[in-house]
Design a protein around this motif. Structure first.
Motif, PDB file in Angstrom:
ATOM      1  N   GLN A   9      20.290  16.113  41.822  1.00 17.57           N
ATOM      2  CA  GLN A   9      20.242  16.771  40.520  1.00 17.57           C
ATOM      3  C   GLN A   9      21.555  16.606  39.764  1.00 17.57           C
ATOM      4  O   GLN A   9      21.558  16.351  38.558  1.00 17.57           O
ATOM      5  CB  GLN A   9      19.907  18.250  40.687  1.00 17.57           C
ATOM      6  CG  GLN A   9      18.482  18.500  41.117  1.00 17.57           C
ATOM      7  CD  GLN A   9      18.205  19.966  41.397  1.00 17.57           C
ATOM      8  OE1 GLN A   9      19.088  20.813  41.301  1.00 17.57           O
ATOM      9  NE2 GLN A   9      16.971  20.267  41.772  1.00 17.57           N
ATOM     10  N   LEU A  10      22.668  16.755  40.455  1.00 20.03           N
ATOM     11  CA  LEU A  10      23.970  16.573  39.813  1.00 20.03           C
ATOM     12  C   LEU A  10      24.168  15.131  39.350  1.00 20.03           C
ATOM     13  O   LEU A  10      24.741  14.898  38.282  1.00 20.03           O
ATOM     14  CB  LEU A  10      25.101  16.969  40.761  1.00 20.03           C
ATOM     15  CG  LEU A  10      25.421  18.452  40.834  1.00 20.03           C
ATOM     16  CD1 LEU A  10      26.377  18.742  41.989  1.00 20.03           C
ATOM     17  CD2 LEU A  10      26.036  18.930  39.521  1.00 20.03           C
ATOM     18  N   CYS A  11      23.701  14.169  40.131  1.00 18.16           N
ATOM     19  CA  CYS A  11      23.802  12.765  39.730  1.00 18.16           C
ATOM     20  C   CYS A  11      23.050  12.528  38.426  1.00 18.16           C
ATOM     21  O   CYS A  11      23.547  11.859  37.520  1.00 18.16           O
ATOM     22  CB  CYS A  11      23.237  11.841  40.807  1.00 18.16           C
ATOM     23  SG  CYS A  11      24.307  11.632  42.223  1.00 18.16           S
ATOM     24  N   LYS A  12      21.865  13.078  38.358  1.00 19.00           N
ATOM     25  CA  LYS A  12      21.046  12.925  37.154  1.00 19.00           C
ATOM     26  C   LYS A  12      21.728  13.599  35.959  1.00 19.00           C
ATOM     27  O   LYS A  12      21.813  13.022  34.874  1.00 19.00           O
ATOM     28  CB  LYS A  12      19.667  13.525  37.389  1.00 19.00           C
ATOM     29  CG  LYS A  12      18.711  13.316  36.264  1.00 19.00           C
ATOM     30  CD  LYS A  12      17.334  13.870  36.602  1.00 19.00           C
ATOM     31  CE  LYS A  12      16.389  13.677  35.438  1.00 19.00           C
ATOM     32  NZ  LYS A  12      15.051  14.204  35.737  1.00 19.00           N
ATOM     33  N   HIS A  13      22.233  14.789  36.165  1.00 17.62           N
ATOM     34  CA  HIS A  13      22.883  15.549  35.099  1.00 17.62           C
ATOM     35  C   HIS A  13      24.176  14.888  34.624  1.00 17.62           C
ATOM     36  O   HIS A  13      24.474  14.862  33.422  1.00 17.62           O
ATOM     37  CB  HIS A  13      23.158  16.975  35.580  1.00 17.62           C
ATOM     38  CG  HIS A  13      23.820  17.846  34.577  1.00 17.62           C
ATOM     39  ND1 HIS A  13      23.198  18.273  33.433  1.00 17.62           N
ATOM     40  CD2 HIS A  13      25.077  18.348  34.542  1.00 17.62           C
ATOM     41  CE1 HIS A  13      24.044  19.014  32.732  1.00 17.62           C
ATOM     42  NE2 HIS A  13      25.194  19.075  33.384  1.00 17.62           N
ATOM     43  N   ARG A  14      24.944  14.357  35.555  1.00 19.78           N
ATOM     44  CA  ARG A  14      26.250  13.768  35.234  1.00 19.78           C
ATOM     45  C   ARG A  14      26.196  12.272  34.919  1.00 19.78           C
ATOM     46  O   ARG A  14      27.181  11.683  34.490  1.00 19.78           O
ATOM     47  CB  ARG A  14      27.235  13.990  36.391  1.00 19.78           C
ATOM     48  CG  ARG A  14      27.548  15.431  36.657  1.00 19.78           C
ATOM     49  CD  ARG A  14      28.405  15.986  35.569  1.00 19.78           C
ATOM     50  NE  ARG A  14      28.765  17.363  35.874  1.00 19.78           N
ATOM     51  CZ  ARG A  14      29.728  18.006  35.255  1.00 19.78           C
ATOM     52  NH1 ARG A  14      30.415  17.431  34.313  1.00 19.78           N
ATOM     53  NH2 ARG A  14      29.991  19.250  35.577  1.00 19.78           N
ATOM     54  N   GLY A  15      25.051  11.645  35.194  1.00 15.90           N
ATOM     55  CA  GLY A  15      24.904  10.223  34.914  1.00 15.90           C
ATOM     56  C   GLY A  15      25.606   9.312  35.908  1.00 15.90           C
ATOM     57  O   GLY A  15      25.938   8.176  35.585  1.00 15.90           O
ATOM     58  N   ALA A  16      25.816   9.793  37.113  1.00 18.36           N
ATOM     59  CA  ALA A  16      26.456   8.980  38.154  1.00 18.36           C
ATOM     60  C   ALA A  16      25.441   7.998  38.734  1.00 18.36           C
ATOM     61  O   ALA A  16      24.258   8.302  38.830  1.00 18.36           O
ATOM     62  CB  ALA A  16      27.010   9.871  39.265  1.00 18.36           C
ATOM     63  N   LYS A  17      25.929   6.824  39.119  1.00 18.70           N
ATOM     64  CA  LYS A  17      25.071   5.844  39.778  1.00 18.70           C
ATOM     65  C   LYS A  17      24.689   6.392  41.147  1.00 18.70           C
ATOM     66  O   LYS A  17      25.493   7.052  41.806  1.00 18.70           O
ATOM     67  CB  LYS A  17      25.787   4.514  39.946  1.00 18.70           C
ATOM     68  CG  LYS A  17      26.073   3.824  38.645  1.00 18.70           C
ATOM     69  CD  LYS A  17      26.821   2.539  38.904  1.00 18.70           C
ATOM     70  CE  LYS A  17      27.264   1.904  37.605  1.00 18.70           C
ATOM     71  NZ  LYS A  17      28.084   0.727  37.838  1.00 18.70           N
ATOM     72  N   LEU A  18      23.477   6.075  41.575  1.00 19.18           N
ATOM     73  CA  LEU A  18      22.969   6.598  42.837  1.00 19.18           C
ATOM     74  C   LEU A  18      22.500   5.446  43.710  1.00 19.18           C
ATOM     75  O   LEU A  18      21.765   4.571  43.256  1.00 19.18           O
ATOM     76  CB  LEU A  18      21.814   7.560  42.550  1.00 19.18           C
ATOM     77  CG  LEU A  18      21.180   8.285  43.705  1.00 19.18           C
ATOM     78  CD1 LEU A  18      22.202   9.163  44.417  1.00 19.18           C
ATOM     79  CD2 LEU A  18      20.030   9.135  43.210  1.00 19.18           C
ATOM     80  N   CYS A  19      22.921   5.447  44.961  1.00 21.82           N
ATOM     81  CA  CYS A  19      22.508   4.441  45.934  1.00 21.82           C
ATOM     82  C   CYS A  19      22.003   5.161  47.187  1.00 21.82           C
ATOM     83  O   CYS A  19      22.634   6.103  47.655  1.00 21.82           O
ATOM     84  CB  CYS A  19      23.669   3.547  46.320  1.00 21.82           C
ATOM     85  SG  CYS A  19      24.279   2.535  44.983  1.00 21.82           S
ATOM     86  N   PHE A  20      20.873   4.701  47.688  1.00 24.58           N
ATOM     87  CA  PHE A  20      20.321   5.278  48.906  1.00 24.58           C
ATOM     88  C   PHE A  20      20.664   4.397  50.092  1.00 24.58           C
ATOM     89  O   PHE A  20      20.637   3.171  50.003  1.00 24.58           O
ATOM     90  CB  PHE A  20      18.804   5.451  48.792  1.00 24.58           C
ATOM     91  CG  PHE A  20      18.413   6.556  47.861  1.00 24.58           C
ATOM     92  CD1 PHE A  20      18.387   7.872  48.298  1.00 24.58           C
ATOM     93  CD2 PHE A  20      18.095   6.286  46.542  1.00 24.58           C
ATOM     94  CE1 PHE A  20      18.052   8.900  47.434  1.00 24.58           C
ATOM     95  CE2 PHE A  20      17.749   7.303  45.666  1.00 24.58           C
ATOM     96  CZ  PHE A  20      17.728   8.613  46.117  1.00 24.58           C
ATOM     97  N   VAL A  21      20.995   5.042  51.201  1.00 23.30           N
ATOM     98  CA  VAL A  21      21.351   4.373  52.449  1.00 23.30           C
ATOM     99  C   VAL A  21      20.311   4.772  53.482  1.00 23.30           C
ATOM    100  O   VAL A  21      19.846   5.914  53.487  1.00 23.30           O
ATOM    101  CB  VAL A  21      22.766   4.813  52.901  1.00 23.30           C
ATOM    102  CG1 VAL A  21      23.156   4.149  54.193  1.00 23.30           C
ATOM    103  CG2 VAL A  21      23.770   4.528  51.807  1.00 23.30           C
ATOM    104  N   ASP A  22      19.949   3.858  54.364  1.00 24.13           N
ATOM    105  CA  ASP A  22      18.882   4.107  55.329  1.00 24.13           C
ATOM    106  C   ASP A  22      19.144   5.278  56.269  1.00 24.13           C
ATOM    107  O   ASP A  22      18.227   6.018  56.588  1.00 24.13           O
ATOM    108  CB  ASP A  22      18.587   2.852  56.147  1.00 24.13           C
ATOM    109  CG  ASP A  22      17.889   1.784  55.321  1.00 24.13           C
ATOM    110  OD1 ASP A  22      17.211   2.137  54.334  1.00 24.13           O
ATOM    111  OD2 ASP A  22      18.027   0.594  55.656  1.00 24.13           O
TER     112      ASP A  22
END
Length: 83
Positions: free
Chosen positions: A47-60
């Protein structure tokens, strides 16, 4: 962004609390989230990533994320921060 970027980053934070603080202060540039981490840990970060516009990467896995950060334990989240 790849795990290599996280491994070689000059400034990074590891763990839920540190990642959350970096997002709240606007310092987090890219956030990494382990897919096998518990939802109650990852949901606030997402939620914070979406709100702040930070890039998001998922790791296995949390193990893989911890190793990429140079620690011997699992990590649910990590972030590359601005210098």
């Amino acid at each position: 962004m790849t795990l290599d970027d996280l491994s070689t980053a000059k400034s990074r934070v590891v763990g839920f609390k540190q990642t959350k603080l970096a997002l709240e202060s606007g310092e987090a540039k890219t956030v990494y989230v382990a897919k096998d981490a518990e939802k109650h840990v990852t949901d606030p970060i997402l939620q914070l990533c979406k709100h702040r516009g930070a890039k998001l990467c998922f790791v296995d896995s949390m193990i893989m994320l911890g190793k990429s950060c140079g620690i011997q334990v699992r990590a649910a989240t990590a972030a590359i921060i601005e210098e």
